[in-house]
Design a protein around this motif. Structure first.
Motif, mmCIF file in Angstrom:
data_model
loop_
_atom_site.group_PDB
_atom_site.id
_atom_site.type_symbol
_atom_site.label_atom_id
_atom_site.label_comp_id
_atom_site.label_asym_id
_atom_site.label_seq_id
_atom_site.Cartn_x
_atom_site.Cartn_y
_atom_site.Cartn_z
ATOM 1 N N ARG A 148 0.843 -1.188 0.000
ATOM 2 C CA ARG A 148 0.000 0.000 0.000
ATOM 3 C C ARG A 148 0.882 1.243 0.000
ATOM 4 N NH1 ARG A 148 -2.780 -0.294 6.040
ATOM 5 N NH2 ARG A 148 -0.930 0.326 7.266
ATOM 6 N N VAL A 169 2.225 -4.882 3.046
ATOM 7 C CA VAL A 169 1.202 -5.105 4.061
ATOM 8 C C VAL A 169 1.165 -6.578 4.456
ATOM 9 C CG1 VAL A 169 -1.273 -5.052 4.499
ATOM 10 C CG2 VAL A 169 -0.182 -3.169 3.261
ATOM 11 N N VAL A 215 -0.648 -4.116 10.682
ATOM 12 C CA VAL A 215 -1.886 -4.801 10.298
ATOM 13 C C VAL A 215 -2.046 -6.163 10.952
ATOM 14 C CG1 VAL A 215 -1.836 -3.608 8.084
ATOM 15 C CG2 VAL A 215 -0.957 -5.964 8.243
ATOM 16 N N MET A 247 -9.506 -7.380 5.145
ATOM 17 C CA MET A 247 -9.124 -6.288 6.041
ATOM 18 C C MET A 247 -10.273 -6.017 7.004
ATOM 19 S SD MET A 247 -7.303 -3.756 3.274
ATOM 20 C CE MET A 247 -8.827 -3.404 2.418
ATOM 21 N N LEU A 265 -10.799 -1.680 10.273
ATOM 22 C CA LEU A 265 -10.053 -0.686 9.495
ATOM 23 C C LEU A 265 -9.963 0.644 10.229
ATOM 24 C CD1 LEU A 265 -11.393 -1.652 5.999
ATOM 25 C CD2 LEU A 265 -8.976 -1.498 6.599
ATOM 26 N N ASP A 285 -5.261 3.339 7.457
ATOM 27 C CA ASP A 285 -5.176 2.292 6.432
ATOM 28 C C ASP A 285 -5.503 2.838 5.048
ATOM 29 O OD1 ASP A 285 -6.667 0.075 8.803
ATOM 30 O OD2 ASP A 285 -4.545 0.129 8.214
ATOM 31 N N TYR A 343 -3.878 0.313 -2.686
ATOM 32 C CA TYR A 343 -3.371 -1.025 -2.408
ATOM 33 C C TYR A 343 -3.014 -1.703 -3.733
ATOM 34 C CZ TYR A 343 -4.602 -0.751 2.492
ATOM 35 O OH TYR A 343 -4.652 -0.387 3.818
#
Length: 127
Positions: free
Chosen positions: A38, A48, A64, A83, A86, A90, A94
């Motif tokens: 990301r 990530v 994460v 995900m 969040l 974030d 991505y």
């Protein structure tokens, strides 16, 4: 050549969930480690999560861990990034990426370790 197409980005409220998908096409007969990166405006592109070809080995960035889960379905030739919980931080574009490196997954955490890239999908988390 391998072409990667991401999908599943969008706008979500803080605390919500999204699932990103990445579908490789082209020369997918090789065993690729897949990564999700990301990049937020003005920041570097960071890894990530990553998953080995077999799915047995995974890597998560510290920010994460416990919230994101990477998985793959080789029968469907698709890689996922689930995900959850969040946060506003974030928010980023991505990218799905693939590497044919045979080194352990923890050795493939830099963007320049990866050979193929998708076009990116925007994830925006509103606080």
């Amino acid at each position: 050549q391998v072409r990667l197409v991401e999908s599943g980005g969008g706008l979500v409220q803080a605390g919500g969930s999204l699932r990103l998908s990445c579908a490789p096409s082209g020369r997918t007969s090789r065993s690729y480690t897949m990564g999700w990166f990301r990049q937020a405006p003005g920041k570097e592109r960071d890894l990530v999560a990553a998953i080995s070809w077999s799915g047995d080995n995974t890597y998560y960035g510290d920010s994460v861990k416990g919230r994101f889960t990477v998985s793959r379905d080789n029968a469907k030739n698709t890689v996922y990034l689930q995900m959850s919980s969040l946060k506003a931080e974030d928010t980023a574009v991505y990218y799905c990426a693939a590497t044919s490196s045979v080194h352990p997954i923890v050795s493939n955490i830099r963007a320049d370790n990866y050979d193929y890239w998708g076009q990116g999908t925007q994830v925006t988390v509103s606080s």
